[in-house]
Scaffold this motif. Sequence first.
Motif, PDB file in Angstrom:
ATOM      1  N   GLU A  15       1.031  -1.391  -0.020  1.00  0.00           N
ATOM      2  CA  GLU A  15       0.376  -0.201   0.124  1.00  0.00           C
ATOM      3  C   GLU A  15       0.326   1.630  -0.397  1.00  0.00           C
ATOM      4  O   GLU A  15       0.825   2.049  -0.307  1.00  0.00           O
ATOM      5  N   GLN A  16       1.797   1.136   1.366  1.00  0.00           N
ATOM      6  CA  GLN A  16       2.613   2.546   0.136  1.00  0.00           C
ATOM      7  C   GLN A  16       3.816   2.396  -0.422  1.00  0.00           C
ATOM      8  O   GLN A  16       3.777   3.923  -1.142  1.00  0.00           O
ATOM      9  N   THR A  17       4.103   1.917  -1.155  1.00  0.00           N
ATOM     10  CA  THR A  17       3.943   1.584  -2.329  1.00  0.00           C
ATOM     11  C   THR A  17       3.593   2.000  -3.390  1.00  0.00           C
ATOM     12  O   THR A  17       4.265   2.971  -4.062  1.00  0.00           O
ATOM     13  N   ARG A  18       2.382   1.880  -3.112  1.00  0.00           N
ATOM     14  CA  ARG A  18       1.657   2.422  -4.947  1.00  0.00           C
ATOM     15  C   ARG A  18       1.728   3.595  -4.140  1.00  0.00           C
ATOM     16  O   ARG A  18       1.605   4.288  -5.174  1.00  0.00           O
ATOM     17  N   ALA A  19       1.265   4.140  -2.931  1.00  0.00           N
ATOM     18  CA  ALA A  19       1.072   5.388  -2.996  1.00  0.00           C
ATOM     19  C   ALA A  19       2.081   6.372  -2.750  1.00  0.00           C
ATOM     20  O   ALA A  19       2.094   7.477  -3.344  1.00  0.00           O
ATOM     21  N   ASP A  20       3.103   5.924  -2.922  1.00  0.00           N
ATOM     22  CA  ASP A  20       4.720   5.986  -3.322  1.00  0.00           C
ATOM     23  C   ASP A  20       4.078   6.591  -4.874  1.00  0.00           C
ATOM     24  O   ASP A  20       4.761   7.880  -5.201  1.00  0.00           O
ATOM     25  N   LEU A  21       3.782   5.786  -6.167  1.00  0.00           N
ATOM     26  CA  LEU A  21       4.271   5.546  -6.769  1.00  0.00           C
ATOM     27  C   LEU A  21       2.883   6.729  -7.464  1.00  0.00           C
ATOM     28  O   LEU A  21       3.325   7.701  -8.303  1.00  0.00           O
ATOM     29  N   VAL A  22       1.981   6.611  -6.916  1.00  0.00           N
ATOM     30  CA  VAL A  22       0.955   7.670  -7.127  1.00  0.00           C
ATOM     31  C   VAL A  22       1.281   9.080  -7.047  1.00  0.00           C
ATOM     32  O   VAL A  22       0.782  10.374  -7.932  1.00  0.00           O
ATOM     33  N   ALA A  23       2.157   9.642  -5.924  1.00  0.00           N
ATOM     34  CA  ALA A  23       2.855  10.658  -5.470  1.00  0.00           C
ATOM     35  C   ALA A  23       3.526  11.029  -6.722  1.00  0.00           C
ATOM     36  O   ALA A  23       3.553  12.231  -6.698  1.00  0.00           O
ATOM     37  N   ALA A  24       4.419  10.219  -6.779  1.00  0.00           N
ATOM     38  CA  ALA A  24       5.212  10.336  -7.753  1.00  0.00           C
ATOM     39  C   ALA A  24       4.434  10.629  -9.093  1.00  0.00           C
ATOM     40  O   ALA A  24       5.346  11.788  -9.805  1.00  0.00           O
ATOM     41  N   ALA A  25       3.481  10.519  -9.675  1.00  0.00           N
ATOM     42  CA  ALA A  25       3.294  10.063 -10.974  1.00  0.00           C
ATOM     43  C   ALA A  25       2.490  11.549 -10.884  1.00  0.00           C
ATOM     44  O   ALA A  25       2.648  12.543 -11.198  1.00  0.00           O
ATOM     45  N   ARG A  26       1.513  12.449  -9.816  1.00  0.00           N
ATOM     46  CA  ARG A  26       0.762  13.666  -9.674  1.00  0.00           C
ATOM     47  C   ARG A  26       1.727  14.357  -9.848  1.00  0.00           C
ATOM     48  O   ARG A  26       1.459  15.386 -10.186  1.00  0.00           O
ATOM     49  N   LYS A  27       2.996  14.663  -8.793  1.00  0.00           N
ATOM     50  CA  LYS A  27       3.934  15.514  -9.105  1.00  0.00           C
ATOM     51  C   LYS A  27       4.200  16.157 -10.821  1.00  0.00           C
ATOM     52  O   LYS A  27       4.085  17.113 -11.037  1.00  0.00           O
ATOM     53  N   LEU A  28       4.613  14.582 -11.707  1.00  0.00           N
ATOM     54  CA  LEU A  28       5.022  14.691 -12.730  1.00  0.00           C
ATOM     55  C   LEU A  28       4.247  14.747 -13.365  1.00  0.00           C
ATOM     56  O   LEU A  28       4.700  15.726 -14.737  1.00  0.00           O
ATOM     57  N   PHE A  29       3.091  14.687 -13.067  1.00  0.00           N
ATOM     58  CA  PHE A  29       1.780  15.244 -14.342  1.00  0.00           C
ATOM     59  C   PHE A  29       1.956  17.121 -14.519  1.00  0.00           C
ATOM     60  O   PHE A  29       1.197  17.161 -15.159  1.00  0.00           O
ATOM     61  N   VAL A  30       2.092  17.053 -13.215  1.00  0.00           N
ATOM     62  CA  VAL A  30       1.516  18.784 -13.289  1.00  0.00           C
ATOM     63  C   VAL A  30       2.839  19.105 -13.958  1.00  0.00           C
ATOM     64  O   VAL A  30       2.453  19.829 -14.784  1.00  0.00           O
ATOM     65  N   ASP A  31       3.773  18.234 -13.252  1.00  0.00           N
ATOM     66  CA  ASP A  31       5.892  19.870 -14.033  1.00  0.00           C
ATOM     67  C   ASP A  31       5.814  19.552 -14.890  1.00  0.00           C
ATOM     68  O   ASP A  31       5.462  20.397 -15.811  1.00  0.00           O
ATOM     69  N   ASN A  32       5.200  18.041 -16.085  1.00  0.00           N
ATOM     70  CA  ASN A  32       5.913  18.064 -16.868  1.00  0.00           C
ATOM     71  C   ASN A  32       4.929  17.686 -18.002  1.00  0.00           C
ATOM     72  O   ASN A  32       4.959  17.595 -19.310  1.00  0.00           O
ATOM     73  N   GLY A  33       3.750  17.145 -17.360  1.00  0.00           N
ATOM     74  CA  GLY A  33       2.550  17.318 -18.513  1.00  0.00           C
ATOM     75  C   GLY A  33       2.776  14.906 -18.426  1.00  0.00           C
ATOM     76  O   GLY A  33       3.801  15.194 -18.217  1.00  0.00           O
ATOM     77  N   PHE A  34       1.678  14.723 -19.109  1.00  0.00           N
ATOM     78  CA  PHE A  34       1.642  13.145 -19.124  1.00  0.00           C
ATOM     79  C   PHE A  34       3.063  12.869 -19.939  1.00  0.00           C
ATOM     80  O   PHE A  34       2.770  11.582 -19.736  1.00  0.00           O
ATOM     81  N   ALA A  35       2.769  13.953 -21.761  1.00  0.00           N
ATOM     82  CA  ALA A  35       3.255  13.218 -22.665  1.00  0.00           C
ATOM     83  C   ALA A  35       4.566  12.998 -22.224  1.00  0.00           C
ATOM     84  O   ALA A  35       5.541  12.761 -22.525  1.00  0.00           O
ATOM     85  N   ASP A  36       5.423  13.870 -21.377  1.00  0.00           N
ATOM     86  CA  ASP A  36       6.534  14.085 -21.548  1.00  0.00           C
ATOM     87  C   ASP A  36       6.999  13.436 -19.739  1.00  0.00           C
ATOM     88  O   ASP A  36       8.188  13.322 -19.458  1.00  0.00           O
ATOM     89  N   THR A  37       5.849  12.702 -18.837  1.00  0.00           N
ATOM     90  CA  THR A  37       6.422  11.378 -17.972  1.00  0.00           C
ATOM     91  C   THR A  37       6.059  10.200 -18.250  1.00  0.00           C
ATOM     92  O   THR A  37       4.946   9.704 -19.002  1.00  0.00           O
ATOM     93  N   SER A  38       7.080   9.207 -18.541  1.00  0.00           N
ATOM     94  CA  SER A  38       8.061   7.553 -18.651  1.00  0.00           C
ATOM     95  C   SER A  38       7.791   7.708 -17.584  1.00  0.00           C
ATOM     96  O   SER A  38       7.975   7.588 -16.039  1.00  0.00           O
ATOM     97  N   VAL A  39       7.656   5.896 -17.416  1.00  0.00           N
ATOM     98  CA  VAL A  39       7.364   5.352 -16.476  1.00  0.00           C
ATOM     99  C   VAL A  39       8.766   5.291 -15.663  1.00  0.00           C
ATOM    100  O   VAL A  39       9.028   5.489 -14.367  1.00  0.00           O
ATOM    101  N   GLU A  40       9.725   5.467 -16.676  1.00  0.00           N
ATOM    102  CA  GLU A  40      10.684   5.817 -15.821  1.00  0.00           C
ATOM    103  C   GLU A  40      11.662   6.784 -14.221  1.00  0.00           C
ATOM    104  O   GLU A  40      11.677   6.071 -14.066  1.00  0.00           O
TER     105      GLU A  40
END
Length: 212
Positions: A15-40
Motif C-alpha cells: 500500500e505504501q509503495t502504491r501511494a509513493d508511485l501515485v504521489a510521484a506521478a501526481r507531481k510529474l504529471f503537473v510539472d511535465n505533463g502526461f506525454a513527457d512523463t515516463s514510467v522510468e
Amino acid sequence: MVDMRGPNRRQLYAEQTRADLVAAARKLFVDNGFADTSVEAITAAAQVSKGTFYHHFSDKKAMFAELYTELLQRVGALADAASEAIRATPGEPALTAVSNLTHAFLRRTIDDPLHRELMAQAPSVLVEQYRHINDTVAQPPIERLLTVLAERGGVEPDVPVATVARLLLAVLCEGNQIIAAAADREDALARTFHTITLLMSGLATDGVSAHG
C-alpha cells in the motif's frame, strides 16, 4: 471465522509503495505533463523498480485515469455538499448552492495545480475513457443536486435533469480549459463564472445568486 488481525506487513508495504508511485506521478504529471512523463521517471521518483510499477498499474494511462477519477470524486462530494446546503437553508434562493459549487470548481483551477492540469490533460490522455469517467463518477452527484432543486421548486418543472447535468459538467470542464490557458486566470475565472451563471439563470424559478 473473521480474521481480526488487520493487514500484515507485506500488505502495508504494498500500500505504501502504491501511494509513493501515485504521489510521484501526481507531481510529474503537473510539472511535465502526461506525454513527457515516463514510467522510468515515475519509478525513479518513487525509488522503486519498473516491475513494481507494473505490479500496481498496467501502464501510466491507468494511473492517470485513477488520479482523474479521484479528482471527479471530490467534485462529486462538492455537489453532494451543495445538495445538503439546499436542504439546510430552505429560505435561500435554490440555485445559490449551484452558483457556489460552480465557483468552487472554477476556483480550484487556479488554486490547485493538480486539478488544473488533470482537467486540462484528461480529454487528450483518456479519449473515450474520459467521457465514461465523467458520466459515471461526476454526473450522478450533479443529477442528485438538480433533483433536489427540482423538488424544492428552484428550477423549471420541465427541466431534463440528466441532460442538464451532462451539459453543466461539460461547461465546467470547458471553463477549466479557458482559465488554465489564460494569461490572467483571475480575470478568466470572473468572466467564466459570470457566463455560466447567466446560462444557469435560464433554468431557475427564483434566479441565481452570483458569488460576489
